[in-house]
Design a protein around this motif. Structure first.
Motif, short mmCIF file in Angstrom:
data_model
loop_
_atom_site.label_atom_id
_atom_site.label_comp_id
_atom_site.label_asym_id
_atom_site.label_seq_id
_atom_site.Cartn_x
_atom_site.Cartn_y
_atom_site.Cartn_z
N HIS A 186 -5.02 8.59 1.48
CA HIS A 186 -5.14 7.45 0.57
C HIS A 186 -4.52 6.21 1.17
O HIS A 186 -5.03 5.11 1.03
N LEU A 187 -3.39 6.40 1.85
CA LEU A 187 -2.74 5.25 2.48
C LEU A 187 -3.62 4.67 3.59
O LEU A 187 -3.85 3.46 3.64
N ILE A 188 -4.12 5.56 4.44
CA ILE A 188 -4.93 5.09 5.56
C ILE A 188 -6.16 4.36 5.05
O ILE A 188 -6.53 3.29 5.54
N VAL A 206 -5.16 0.90 3.78
CA VAL A 206 -4.77 0.00 4.85
C VAL A 206 -5.96 -0.38 5.71
O VAL A 206 -6.14 -1.54 6.09
N LEU A 207 -6.83 0.62 5.99
CA LEU A 207 -7.98 0.33 6.86
C LEU A 207 -8.91 -0.70 6.24
O LEU A 207 -9.33 -1.64 6.91
N VAL A 208 -9.22 -0.51 4.96
CA VAL A 208 -10.15 -1.43 4.31
C VAL A 208 -9.60 -2.85 4.36
O VAL A 208 -10.29 -3.80 4.74
N ALA A 213 0.84 -1.20 0.00
CA ALA A 213 0.00 0.00 0.00
C ALA A 213 0.87 1.24 0.00
O ALA A 213 0.59 2.22 -0.71
N GLU A 214 1.96 1.21 0.77
CA GLU A 214 2.84 2.38 0.80
C GLU A 214 3.47 2.61 -0.56
O GLU A 214 3.53 3.73 -1.05
N PHE A 215 3.90 1.51 -1.20
CA PHE A 215 4.52 1.63 -2.51
C PHE A 215 3.52 2.21 -3.51
O PHE A 215 3.82 3.17 -4.23
#
Lengths: 642, 642
Positions: free
Chosen positions: B395-397, B400-402, B377-379
Motif C-alpha cells: 500500500h505504501l509503495i 508513493v509510486l503514483v 504516505a507512511e503515516f
C-alpha cells in the motif's frame, strides 16, 4: 453392476473389475503370461501388485482381454501414492495418507464408498503406467520391442502395437442414475457437477462447469441485447453503453471464473494436489541417453533439431495455411458480390434467399478447413517430437487457435475494417455463428450418437441377446464398450466455446443478438455433450486438474482483442462520426484514449481481484501453517535434550 | 575483530558477540533479568537458547546494552529452523539439515566459515523474534505491557518502549576488506556482489546487482544516443529507429533481469527458500481475537474498517495531493512564461541563465514535495493498520509510486501533449533529470556521510581514544555503532532508479542524452551507496529475498507506458506529419496500429521468454524429482511386506 452371469466372477466375489486391457488378437502366450505376472507381482519385486483376470468369453479360449482390479487395501495405498486429496474429519481437505486413514471423513473400515470408482480407476491407470521394466532387454515373445530399466512397460506394449487399448469400465447402474439427473428430464437448473466429477473425473466436470458458468454469464448480455434488436436502437450512446457493459462484463466473468474454479478445485481436492513428475509422451522417440533431471536412461532428442523443425517447417506451413484461408475468404467475397448482383437483377424470393447462400457455403468451408487443418496440426506437432505431453499440447493448441481465429474471424475483420459495411457484417456474423453452431451440434454429438446406437443394435443382434439395457453380462458389457469411440479430451469442446466467445464479444456492439444465440446453443450443448459422454464414448479415465489451464489465457486474450475491435467499431459508427463533424482526428484520439483506459482498467482489475476466494486462501494458509508447525515440532522432537 | 580490550571477553573466548540489544536507560532490573533468562532458557522450556552478556562499559554499572551470541551447534540448528539453503557436496543447492550437515560443501567439523556472519545474525534475529510469551500476563516490571501466550516478546518490548533497538554488529576486519574491493579504488568492473551478499545479505546485494545490471543495460542506449545529440539527427526514420530500439531494449532488459536475478538467487540459496509464515507487523493493533489461520490469540482488526479508512481517507488524500502537485506544476508554467518574457525583454547573459531558473526551482520543489508526501504516505498507511508488513509495504509503495510518477512527469506530459513544445520538453527533461540526480546524491549519501564523520570524531574525542580506525575496543565499537543511523531499506534507492528509468524511457526519442546522464549518475551512485552502506549506517540485518519483488512490476508498467508516449511523440513530430500532408487521420491510425503491435510484441516476449534460465529450471526439476522419489521410497519402506 450385475455380475451374476460371469462364471469367473461368481468364483471370486472380492474381485471387482475396474479397468480393461485389450491386447492384439495374435499376442503370444509368452507375452501374456509375463505381463500378467508383472502386474500381479509384489511392489517390492517391482510389480504393480494388482489383480488381473482374463475375460473368458467362452470356456475354451483364453482370450486377449483382461480385467484389472485391486484389493481395497491396495487401492488405499495407491491413493496415497498418487497424492489424492480427501476431506478430513474437520472439514478441511488433506492429502490422503494410509496411516491417517481413520481421520478422513466417510472412511469406515469397510471403506466401500471412500474412493469413487473413477478414483480407483485413476489409481489403477497410474499403477499400470508406472509398472517399469527391471532387467528385461525386450518384451518376452517380441524381440523387436526393446526395453531398458525404468521404461514403462505398458507404454512400450502400446507403441509396439501389442496393447490395443486400456480403458475403464462403465458402471451401468451409476451411469443410469447420473444420466437421469443430468439429461434425463428437461429442466432449468444446475448440472449435477459433483456427480459428474465422481463419475468422469475433474477435467470433464470442469468443462461442464465452465460451460454452465459461461452460459449463465452470457444471459445478462443476451437480455440486454434484446431491446437493441427489437427497437433497432442504433444511437451512439446506447451502443457505447452496450459495448462498455460487455467489455467490463467479459473481464469480470473471466476473473470471477478463476475464483469459482478455485472453489470447486478445492472442494474436489485438486487445488492442492501436487503435479506428478512428467514422463516423456509415448510417441516421443530418440537415441537412448540420460535424462539430466532424473539421471535415468531414456530417449533423448536434440532441442536444436526440434527448434529447426518448428521454425523451418511448422511455422512456414502455418503461415501458408493462414494465407490459404485468406484466399478462400477473398473467393467468398467474390461470391457475395455475385449474389448481390444476381439479386439486383432478378429481385425474386429465390434471389433473396440466394443472398445467404455464400455465407452458408463459407461457414461450411470454414468448418471443413478447421477440421482438415486440425489433422495437419496434429501430425506436425507430433512430428516436432516434443518430449512432454504438456509441451505437445501447448504447441498444438497454439497452432490450432491461431488458425481457427483467423479462419473464423478474418472475413468479419475484413468486412468491418476494410469494407466498412455494417449491414453485411451483421449478416455474416449471424450466418457464421448460426451455421457453425448447427454444424457442430450435428458433427460432434448427434451423428456419433446415431452411429453408436446403430452399431450397438447390430452388435447386440449378433450377440443374440436382445434384452433390455442394463441386463447385459460383464462379458457383453466389455464387448460393447471396447467397440465404442474414444473421447479425445476437452480440446474441441473448449475450442467451440472459445470461437463462440469470439463471435459474441468481438463485434458485440454490431450484433447484440449473438449472445442470445450463444445461450440457446449452449443449452442444447448441455444435453448433447452429456449424451455424448454417457452414451457415445467409452468411459474416459479421470484426470485431476485444478483449472481450465491455457484456455483461461486464450479467453482473456480474446477479451483484450475485443476491447480493441469494439472501440474501433464505435469510433467508425456514423452516429459517433456525426458528433465530430469538423475533425476526425479528435474523434480518433478520443476513441484511442478510451480504449487505452479500458485496457488499463482490465489489467488493473485482473491484478486487484485475488485469484482465490478469501475463504480458500485462509484454508490454504492454515494448511501451510500447520505443516510448518509440524516440521518445527519434528525438529524439536528429534533433539529432545534441546 | 580485536576483542582483547574487553575484560568480559577475555574470560570466555568461545563467545562471539553478534547482535546488540539496547534497552532504555531506566529499564527495571526485574525486566532485564527476566529477558536474559528467557533468552538463555532451553528450547524445550520455550526459551531461545542463545548466549547473552551485558556489555560492561565500566566495572560498576550493569548497563542497558546486551551482546547476544550463540554456540556453533545452536547456530547450525537455527540454520535448519530458518530453512537456510546451502551448497551441497555435488554442487547443487539444498535446504540445510543438521543431520546431513557433513554432506554440505565447506562444512568441516570446526565449521568456522560454513555460516557467514550475516547468516548467523539473521538466525539470531529470527530466534529472538520467535521468542514467545508462555503464561506471562505482562512483562515483569512493567504492568502496562500485556502479553498473551504466543506473543513475540521482543515485539512487545519494542512497542512498549523498553527495547530501544536490536542491531547486528559490524565485522570491522571484513568490512575494511569489503570496502577496499568495493569502492576502495576507482576501477571499471563488476562489484563484488557475492562479498556484498555475504556481508549485508541478499536484499541489499540484489539492489546493487540491479543497479549494476541496469547501468550496464543503459550503456547501449547511451552510446546510440550520442550521435543523435552530436549531429542533431532529427529525421523521422532515425528517431523511429532509436525509439523502437529503446522499446524493445527496455522489454528485453527487464525480461533478462528476471533470469539473471533467478540465477543469483539460486546461487545464493534464496530461490528455493520457503517463505516463513508472516507475523502481524509490530505496529498492528486491535482487539484480542483468534487468528483464523493459526488458531492463536492475536489482535484482530476488522477488514471493513480498514477498507473504510483506505477509501474514505487515504484515497481522497492522495487525490488531493495529486491535485496540489498539478497546481504547483501550473505555477511552474507561469514562472516559465515570465522567464521567457524577461529574457526577451533584456536579452542578456543573466536573462539567458534565468531561463533555467524556473526548471531548477521546480525540480527542487518536486524533490521536497516527494519527501513531504512520503512522510504523509507512511503515516496514512500506518494508520490504515495493515496486519502484515507485506500488505503495508504494498500500500505504501502504491501510494508513493503514483504520486512520484505524477509529480515528476506531469509537467513533461503537459509540455509534450498539451503545449506540443518539443524544445521546452527537452530542456525541462534535462533540468529535471540532472537536478534531481544531484539533489539525490547529496541528500542521500554525501550529507549523511559528512554528518556521520563529524559525529564519529566528536564521539571518539569524548571517549578520549583518538586511535587509528579499527583499533577500537568492543565497548567503543558498540557505542559508536549504536549512534549510527538506521538503514531504512532499499525503497528509496529503487524509487530513484524507477524515476530515472522514467526519465530515460518515457521521452527517450526527444532527449537521447538522458541515458548518458543516467549512466554517469549510476556510476557515482555505486560509490556513494557503497559508502553509505559501509560507513554511514548501522549494519542492517540480512534479509533473504529471491527477486526485486514489486519493483519488477513497476518497471514493467513504466516500460508499457513508455511505448504509448514514444509512439505519440513520434506521431506528433513535424517530420512524420510532413509524410502525411493530406490526412492526419491516416497518420494517427498508423501510429496507433504500430503502438498496438509493439504492445502485443512486449506481452508475447514476456510470455515466451522463460523466467528462469534452462540450467536452473533443470536443477529445480531435479530437486523436485528427488524429493518425490524419496517420498515414494519412504512409503515403500514403511510397508516392507509390500
Amino acid at each position: 453392476m450385475k455380475r451374476s452371469q460371469s462364471l469367473h466372477e461368481a468364483a471370486d466375489p472380492n474381485f471387482r473389475p475396474l479397468v480393461v486391457i485389450e491386447l492384439v488378437k495374435d499376442a503370444k502366450e509368452e507375452t501374456k503370461e509375463w505381463l500378467v505376472k508383472r502386474i500381479m507381482d509384489k511392489k517390492k519385486d517391482g510389480g504393480a501388485q494388482l489383480l488381473i483376470k482374463p475375460l473368458q468369453e467362452n470356456e475354451v479360449d483364453q482370450g486377449n482381454i483382461y480385467l484389472v482390479g485391486a484389493s481395497k487395501l491396495r487401492l488405499l495405498l495407491g491413493a496415497e501414492a498418487v497424492g489424492l486429496v480427501k476431506e478430513y474429519h474437520d472439514g478441511s481437505m488433506r492429502t490422503f495418507t494410509f496411516s491417517n486413514r481413520k481421520d478422513f471423513k466417510d472412511f469406515s473400515d469397510d471403506h466401500a464408498n471412500f474412493l469413487t470408482m473413477a478414483e480407483c480407476q485413476y489409481i489403477i491407470k497410474h499403477e499400470l503406467e508406472n509398472l517399469r521394466a527391471k532387467d528385461e532387454k525386450f518384451i518376452p515373445g517380441s524381440q523387436q520391442s526393446r526395453l531398458y530399466p525404468g521404461k514403462s512397460i505398458l507404454r512400450r506394449l502400446s507403441t509396439s502395437g501389442i496393447l490395443v487399448q486400456t480403458f475403464p469400465l462403465h458402471d451401468t447402474e451409476n451411469l443410469k442414475r447420473l444420466g437421469h439427473t443430468w439429461y434425463g428430464k428437461v429442466k432449468l437448473g444446475y448440472q449435477p457437477l459433483d456427480d459428474i466429477r465422481c463419475y468422469f473425473g475433474e477435467t470433464i466436470a470442469l468443462y461442464f462447469a465452465f460451460l454452465e458458468y459461461f452460459t449463465f454469464a452470457l444471459i445478462p448480455m443476451a437480455i440486454i441485447g434484446i431491446p437493441y434488436y427489437l427497437f433497432a436502437w442504433e444511437d451512439y450512446d446506447k451502443y457505447v453503453v452496450f459495448a462498455s457493459f460487455n467489455l467490463l462484463w467479459s473481464t469480470a466473468i473471466l476473473e470471477v471464473w478463476k475464483r469459482v474454479c478455485a472453489g470447486m478445485a478445492y472442494r474436489w481436492g485438486t487445488l492442492m494436489m501436487k503435479r506428478e513428475f512428467e514422463e516423456p509422451r509415448p510417441a516421443f522417440h530418440g537415441v537412448l541417453g540420460t535424462n539430466p533431471v532424473t539421471g535415468r536412461e531414456e530417449p533423448v532428442y536434440s532441442s536444436l533439431k526440434r527448434q529447426l523443425r518448428i521454425y523451418l517447417v511448422s511455422v512456414p506451413f502455418v503461415c501458408l495455411c493462414l494465407y490459404l484461408s485468406l484466399y478462400v475468404m477473398m473467393i467468398y467475397f467474390d461470391l457475395e458480390l455475385w449474389a448481390v448482383d444476381f439479386h439486383e437483377k432478378h429481385q425474386s424470393e429465390l434471389s433473396n434467399l440466394m443472398l445467404f447462400v455464400p455465407s452458408i457455403i463459407y461457414a461450411i468451408v470454414i468448418e471443413i478447413m478447421n477440421r482438415l487443418y486440425r489433422y495437419a496440426a496434429e501430425f506436425l506437432t507430433s512430428w516436432e517430437n516434443h518430449r512432454l505431453e504438456s509441451s505437445y499440447q501447448n504447441h498444438l493448441i497454439l497452432k490450432v487457435l491461431v488458425f481457427n481465429f483467423l479462419n473464423c474471424f478474418a472475413s468479419l475483420f475484413y468486412i468491418a475494417f476494410v469494407l466498412h459495411d455494417m449491414k453485411l457484417l451483421r449478416q455474416s456474423l449471424a450466418t457464421l455463428l448460426i451455421t457453425s453452431q448447427i454444424l457442430n451440434q450435428f458433427v460432434e454429438a448427434l451423428l456419433p450418437f446415431w452411429l453408436q446406437k446403430r452399431h450397438n443394435k447390430k452388435l447386440k443382434r449378433t450377440m443374440k441377446c436382445l434384452k433390455v439395457d442394463g441386463e447385459l453380462s460383464l462379458v457383453e458389457q466389455v464387448r460393447l464398450e471396447k467397440e465404442m469411440g474414444t473421447y479425445l479430451g476437452t480440446f474441441d469442446d473448449y475450442l467451440e466455446l472459445f470461437l463462440q466467445f469470439g463471435y459474441v464479444s468481438l463485434f458485440s456492439c454490431v450484433y447484440p443478438l449473438a449472445a442470445i444465440f450463444a445461450v440457446l446453443n449452449n443449452v442444447t450443448e448441455f444435453y448433447s455433450d452429456a449424451l455424448k459422454m454417457c452414451q457415445v464414448f467409452k468411459r474416459p479415465f479421470a484426470e485431476p486438474t485444478a483449472s481450465v489451464g491455457v484456455w483461461q489465457l486464450a479467453f482473456e486474450t480474446m477479451s483484450v482483442i475485443s476491447v480493441v475491435t469494439n472501440c474501433a467499431l464505435i469510433g467508425m459508427s456514423p452516429q459517433v462520426n456525426s458528433l465530430f463533424p469538423d475533425s476526425k482526428t479528435d474523434l480518433i484520439l478520443i476513441v484511442v484514449a478510451i480504449e487505452h483506459a479500458l485496457l488499463a482498467m482490465k489489467f488493473i482489475m485482473a491484478f486487484v481481484i485475488p485469484d482465490y476466494p478469501y475463504e480458500i486462501r485462509m484454508k490454504l494458509a492454515r494448511m501451510e501453517f500447520e505443516s510448518l508447525e509440524a516440521l518445527k515440532q519434528k525438529q524439536l522432537d528429534l533433539r529432545e535434550d534441546w
